[in-house]
Design a protein around this motif. Sequence first.
Motif, PDB file in Angstrom:
ATOM      1  N   LEU A   1      42.826  59.001  53.238  1.00 48.48           N
ATOM      2  CA  LEU A   1      43.709  59.956  52.590  1.00 48.48           C
ATOM      3  C   LEU A   1      44.652  59.148  51.709  1.00 48.48           C
ATOM      4  N   VAL A   2      44.628  59.418  50.406  1.00 46.97           N
ATOM      5  CA  VAL A   2      45.457  58.701  49.442  1.00 46.97           C
ATOM      6  C   VAL A   2      46.492  59.673  48.889  1.00 46.97           C
ATOM      7  N   LEU A   3      47.758  59.268  48.925  1.00 46.95           N
ATOM      8  CA  LEU A   3      48.863  60.118  48.501  1.00 46.95           C
ATOM      9  C   LEU A   3      49.628  59.477  47.353  1.00 46.95           C
ATOM     10  N   GLY A   4      50.120  60.322  46.455  1.00 46.01           N
ATOM     11  CA  GLY A   4      51.040  59.893  45.414  1.00 46.01           C
ATOM     12  C   GLY A   4      52.100  60.964  45.259  1.00 46.01           C
ATOM     13  N   ALA A   5      53.367  60.596  45.341  1.00 49.86           N
ATOM     14  CA  ALA A   5      54.420  61.612  45.306  1.00 49.86           C
ATOM     15  C   ALA A   5      55.707  61.001  44.798  1.00 49.86           C
ATOM     16  N   ASP A   6      56.510  61.826  44.124  1.00 47.01           N
ATOM     17  CA  ASP A   6      57.827  61.390  43.674  1.00 47.01           C
ATOM     18  C   ASP A   6      58.755  62.581  43.556  1.00 47.01           C
ATOM     19  N   SER A   7      60.043  62.312  43.743  1.00 48.31           N
ATOM     20  CA  SER A   7      61.071  63.341  43.623  1.00 48.31           C
ATOM     21  C   SER A   7      62.331  62.722  43.033  1.00 48.31           C
ATOM     22  N   CYS A   8      62.885  63.391  42.038  1.00 45.65           N
ATOM     23  CA  CYS A   8      64.137  62.925  41.431  1.00 45.65           C
ATOM     24  C   CYS A   8      65.336  63.609  42.057  1.00 45.65           C
ATOM     25  N   ALA A   9      65.137  64.359  43.142  1.00 46.65           N
ATOM     26  CA  ALA A   9      66.211  65.154  43.736  1.00 46.65           C
ATOM     27  C   ALA A   9      67.424  64.303  44.097  1.00 46.65           C
ATOM     28  N   LYS A  10      67.195  63.075  44.565  1.00 54.36           N
ATOM     29  CA  LYS A  10      68.306  62.206  44.947  1.00 54.36           C
ATOM     30  C   LYS A  10      69.226  61.890  43.780  1.00 54.36           C
ATOM     31  N   HIS A  11      68.691  61.918  42.571  1.00 54.51           N
ATOM     32  CA  HIS A  11      69.443  61.481  41.400  1.00 54.51           C
ATOM     33  C   HIS A  11      69.920  62.643  40.535  1.00 54.51           C
ATOM     34  N   LEU A  12      69.647  63.863  40.944  1.00 52.20           N
ATOM     35  CA  LEU A  12      70.013  65.017  40.129  1.00 52.20           C
ATOM     36  C   LEU A  12      71.338  65.592  40.623  1.00 52.20           C
ATOM     37  N   ASP A  13      72.398  65.339  39.858  1.00 48.98           N
ATOM     38  CA  ASP A  13      73.732  65.813  40.195  1.00 48.98           C
ATOM     39  C   ASP A  13      73.961  67.132  39.453  1.00 48.98           C
TER      40      ASP A  13
ATOM     41  N   GLY B   1      55.656  61.406  38.107  1.00 43.84           N
ATOM     42  CA  GLY B   1      55.450  60.032  38.550  1.00 43.84           C
ATOM     43  C   GLY B   1      54.111  59.816  39.217  1.00 43.84           C
ATOM     44  N   ASN B   2      54.151  59.381  40.459  1.00 43.41           N
ATOM     45  CA  ASN B   2      52.925  59.036  41.173  1.00 43.41           C
ATOM     46  C   ASN B   2      52.079  60.236  41.565  1.00 43.41           C
ATOM     47  N   ALA B   3      52.589  61.442  41.386  1.00 47.94           N
ATOM     48  CA  ALA B   3      51.777  62.631  41.674  1.00 47.94           C
ATOM     49  C   ALA B   3      50.860  62.999  40.511  1.00 47.94           C
ATOM     50  N   LEU B   4      51.196  62.561  39.298  1.00 46.21           N
ATOM     51  CA  LEU B   4      50.513  63.076  38.112  1.00 46.21           C
ATOM     52  C   LEU B   4      49.004  62.858  38.082  1.00 46.21           C
ATOM     53  N   PRO B   5      48.495  61.675  38.428  1.00 49.49           N
ATOM     54  CA  PRO B   5      47.031  61.520  38.394  1.00 49.49           C
ATOM     55  C   PRO B   5      46.298  62.507  39.295  1.00 49.49           C
ATOM     56  N   PHE B   6      46.944  62.935  40.365  1.00 52.03           N
ATOM     57  CA  PHE B   6      46.309  63.874  41.284  1.00 52.03           C
ATOM     58  C   PHE B   6      46.253  65.280  40.685  1.00 52.03           C
ATOM     59  N   PHE B   7      47.285  65.663  39.920  1.00 59.62           N
ATOM     60  CA  PHE B   7      47.229  66.933  39.207  1.00 59.62           C
ATOM     61  C   PHE B   7      46.108  66.917  38.170  1.00 59.62           C
ATOM     62  N   GLN B   8      45.945  65.793  37.490  1.00 61.99           N
ATOM     63  CA  GLN B   8      44.849  65.668  36.535  1.00 61.99           C
ATOM     64  C   GLN B   8      43.501  65.747  37.245  1.00 61.99           C
ATOM     65  N   LEU B   9      43.384  65.051  38.373  1.00 62.54           N
ATOM     66  CA  LEU B   9      42.116  65.048  39.104  1.00 62.54           C
ATOM     67  C   LEU B   9      41.789  66.416  39.688  1.00 62.54           C
ATOM     68  N   GLU B  10      42.809  67.151  40.101  1.00 64.05           N
ATOM     69  CA  GLU B  10      42.556  68.492  40.630  1.00 64.05           C
ATOM     70  C   GLU B  10      41.941  69.390  39.557  1.00 64.05           C
ATOM     71  N   GLN B  11      42.350  69.190  38.301  1.00 61.38           N
ATOM     72  CA  GLN B  11      41.728  69.910  37.196  1.00 61.38           C
ATOM     73  C   GLN B  11      40.320  69.385  36.899  1.00 61.38           C
ATOM     74  N   LEU B  12      40.183  68.063  36.965  1.00 61.50           N
ATOM     75  CA  LEU B  12      38.941  67.422  36.521  1.00 61.50           C
ATOM     76  C   LEU B  12      37.758  67.649  37.459  1.00 61.50           C
ATOM     77  N   LEU B  13      37.945  67.424  38.750  1.00 65.50           N
ATOM     78  CA  LEU B  13      36.813  67.339  39.671  1.00 65.50           C
ATOM     79  C   LEU B  13      35.883  68.559  39.619  1.00 65.50           C
ATOM     80  N   PRO B  14      36.400  69.801  39.571  1.00 65.93           N
ATOM     81  CA  PRO B  14      35.479  70.940  39.520  1.00 65.93           C
ATOM     82  C   PRO B  14      34.690  71.040  38.216  1.00 65.93           C
ATOM     83  N   ARG B  15      35.153  70.348  37.175  1.00 66.87           N
ATOM     84  CA  ARG B  15      34.507  70.440  35.867  1.00 66.87           C
ATOM     85  C   ARG B  15      33.381  69.429  35.688  1.00 66.87           C
ATOM     86  N   MET B  16      33.358  68.398  36.504  1.00 70.39           N
ATOM     87  CA  MET B  16      32.374  67.331  36.300  1.00 70.39           C
ATOM     88  C   MET B  16      31.002  67.745  36.819  1.00 70.39           C
TER      89      MET B  16
END
Length: 343
Positions: free
Chosen positions: A147-159, A302-317
Amino acid sequence: MNAPDTYVRSAGTALPGPAVDNAALARRFGMPEAWEQWVETFVGTHRRHFAVDLASGDVRFTLADLGESAARRALAAAETEPGQVDLVVMGTSSPDLLMPATVNTVADRLGIDGVATYQLQSGCAGAVQALDVAVQMLRSGRHGTALVLGADSCAKHLDVTMDAAALPPAEQINGALFGDGAGALVLSSTPSPRSVAVRHVHNRLVGLGREPGQVIDWYGRADRGRDRPPVAEDYKAIEESVPVLAAEVVREVLDLLDWKDTEVDYLLPPQLSGRMTDRIVTHLGLSGAVEVSCVRETGNTGNALPFFQLEQLLPRMVEGDRALAVAVESSKWIQAGFALEKV
């Protein structure tokens, strides 16, 4: 080149809360209409999702929350039970805590135990670094399902109390560029009817002697009151460098695999912003490849973006299709990418 293949079985993603478009962002922080138009035209990102409530400042979703949701979607899509996973790897630049590692919190929530887990701290290349670690460990024969994960959140830095109009443009742009999210892949050492083979993963530090393009600070008890910004970005350096570094990745991976430009069916370009993505795609020159992008609708996650791209891609290949993904880490300049083929 003769190493055993590894296979992507599925992808899953998660976004926190409702989308925040540029008009809503401008209204919330008292920015003029011209600022909204500037974001639409010169940044090219239309909406993003935040883990923090913009009205109250409360954090509604932790990174572990998002990672768990993405992982469950990926596991369900792969028809894989958590107990079948024997390796978990995560890439992030914004873990919930320094310890325990967020990857272990996610594994615990999924009921995964007694397996190897790794968390890599990195910017936009971290997802590819996590993929690389998982691929190499699956190829070694030590593990069967990752299981490979990529995730990011800017919540800590959003004032949410800040006077955004008083900030310099370099800091204003971060609020428009970035969003929060998580993604996950299920990898296997054995193929399935819907899986896609990982042909190559590229990771290379190229920052020797170069100033960082982005700095995210960390405050401890001794220095939390010091007057320095938590996030600093040299957006001009990023604009100038990322297209060049991305093109170098494309050339090297294609040469290594002996693929011609015309044999790339899908391109997953770096996802800094909508406008930057357009510039990068033009610079790469793979005009015959179908672009797979999502940053205009999700913001830079951030690190989540390639997974959003792959979620679109995989069913199309379909059988014989080839895809090339590129990511560039601007904090200390890392080139990253990977190549996939439907078999």
